[in-house]
Write a protein that holds these residues in place. Structure first.
Motif, PDB file in Angstrom:
ATOM      1  N   LYS A 107       0.844  -1.184   0.000  1.00  0.00           N
ATOM      2  CA  LYS A 107       0.000   0.000   0.000  1.00  0.00           C
ATOM      3  C   LYS A 107       0.880   1.235   0.000  1.00  0.00           C
ATOM      4  CE  LYS A 107      -4.384  -0.405   2.130  1.00  0.00           C
ATOM      5  NZ  LYS A 107      -5.173  -0.147   3.330  1.00  0.00           N
ATOM      6  N   ALA A 108       0.429   2.258  -0.694  1.00  0.00           N
ATOM      7  CA  ALA A 108       1.138   3.532  -0.676  1.00  0.00           C
ATOM      8  C   ALA A 108       0.849   4.231   0.639  1.00  0.00           C
ATOM      9  CB  ALA A 108       0.699   4.395  -1.841  1.00  0.00           C
ATOM     10  N   ILE A 109       1.890   4.786   1.233  1.00  0.00           N
ATOM     11  CA  ILE A 109       1.743   5.480   2.510  1.00  0.00           C
ATOM     12  C   ILE A 109       2.299   6.881   2.350  1.00  0.00           C
ATOM     13  CG2 ILE A 109       2.436   5.514   4.929  1.00  0.00           C
ATOM     14  CD1 ILE A 109       2.658   2.498   4.798  1.00  0.00           C
ATOM     15  N   ASP A 110       1.513   7.880   2.754  1.00  0.00           N
ATOM     16  CA  ASP A 110       1.978   9.261   2.731  1.00  0.00           C
ATOM     17  C   ASP A 110       2.678   9.554   4.049  1.00  0.00           C
ATOM     18  OD1 ASP A 110       0.922   9.771   0.226  1.00  0.00           O
ATOM     19  OD2 ASP A 110      -1.035  10.341   1.058  1.00  0.00           O
ATOM     20  N   VAL A 111       3.887  10.082   3.953  1.00  0.00           N
ATOM     21  CA  VAL A 111       4.668  10.379   5.142  1.00  0.00           C
ATOM     22  C   VAL A 111       5.102  11.833   5.096  1.00  0.00           C
ATOM     23  CG1 VAL A 111       6.771   9.803   6.415  1.00  0.00           C
ATOM     24  CG2 VAL A 111       5.518   8.013   5.244  1.00  0.00           C
ATOM     25  N   ASP A 112       4.921  12.528   6.193  1.00  0.00           N
ATOM     26  CA  ASP A 112       5.390  13.901   6.302  1.00  0.00           C
ATOM     27  C   ASP A 112       6.831  13.840   6.809  1.00  0.00           C
ATOM     28  OD1 ASP A 112       5.708  16.601   6.535  1.00  0.00           O
ATOM     29  OD2 ASP A 112       4.516  16.795   8.368  1.00  0.00           O
TER      30      ASP A 112
END
Length: 114
Positions: A78-83
Motif C-alpha cells: 500500500k502507498a503510505i503518505d509520510v510527512d
C-alpha cells in the motif's frame, strides 16, 4: 459475561468440507505436477502441463502470465503518505539546565565575553 462463549461452533471444530474447493485444489495441483511427455522428436521429457502451456506462449504473454501468478504469492503493498518535515531544535545539556534553573536561554555564546 465477558470471555464466555455464548453461541456458534465449539472451540476446535474444523470447517465444513467443501467438495468444489477440494476439486479445484486437486485440479490445480495436477496442472503443476511434472509428467513424462513424449516430444515431437520422440524423446521423453518431464514437464508439467503448466510448463507446456508457458512454452506455447509468446515471450510478452509469458511475462504477463508470470506477473499475474506472482500476485498470488506476494503481498500487495500500500502507498503510505509520510510527512518528512522535522522541526527539531538542537539543545545542549547546558540549555536544558538553564531552563530548569529558571534562567532564560541566551542566543549568544558565553565564551565571547570581552
Amino acid at each position: 459475561m465477558k470471555g464466555m462463549k455464548t453461541g456458534g461452533r465449539k472451540k476446535g471444530t474444523p470447517n465444513k468440507e467443501n467438495p468444489i474447493k477440494g476439486f479445484i485444489k486437486t485440479h490445480s495441483l495436477a496442472y503443476f505436477e511434472p509428467k513424462e511427455i513424449v516430444g515431437d522428436d520422440g524423446k521423453k521429457h518431464t514437464m508439467s502441463d503448466f510448463d507446456c502451456d508457458m512454452m506455447m506462449l509468446a515471450p510478452d504473454d509469458r511475462v504477463n502470465a508470470e506477473l499475474r501468478l506472482l500476485e498470488f504469492h506476494t503481498p500487495k503493498m500500500k502507498a503510505i503518505d509520510v510527512d518528512m518535515n522535522a522541526h527539531v531544535s538542537v539543545r545542549t545539556i547546558e540549555d536544558k539546565l538553564r531552563v530548569l534553573c529558571g534562567e532564560e536561554e541566551d542566543d549568544d555564546d558565553d565564551d565571547e565575553d570581552d
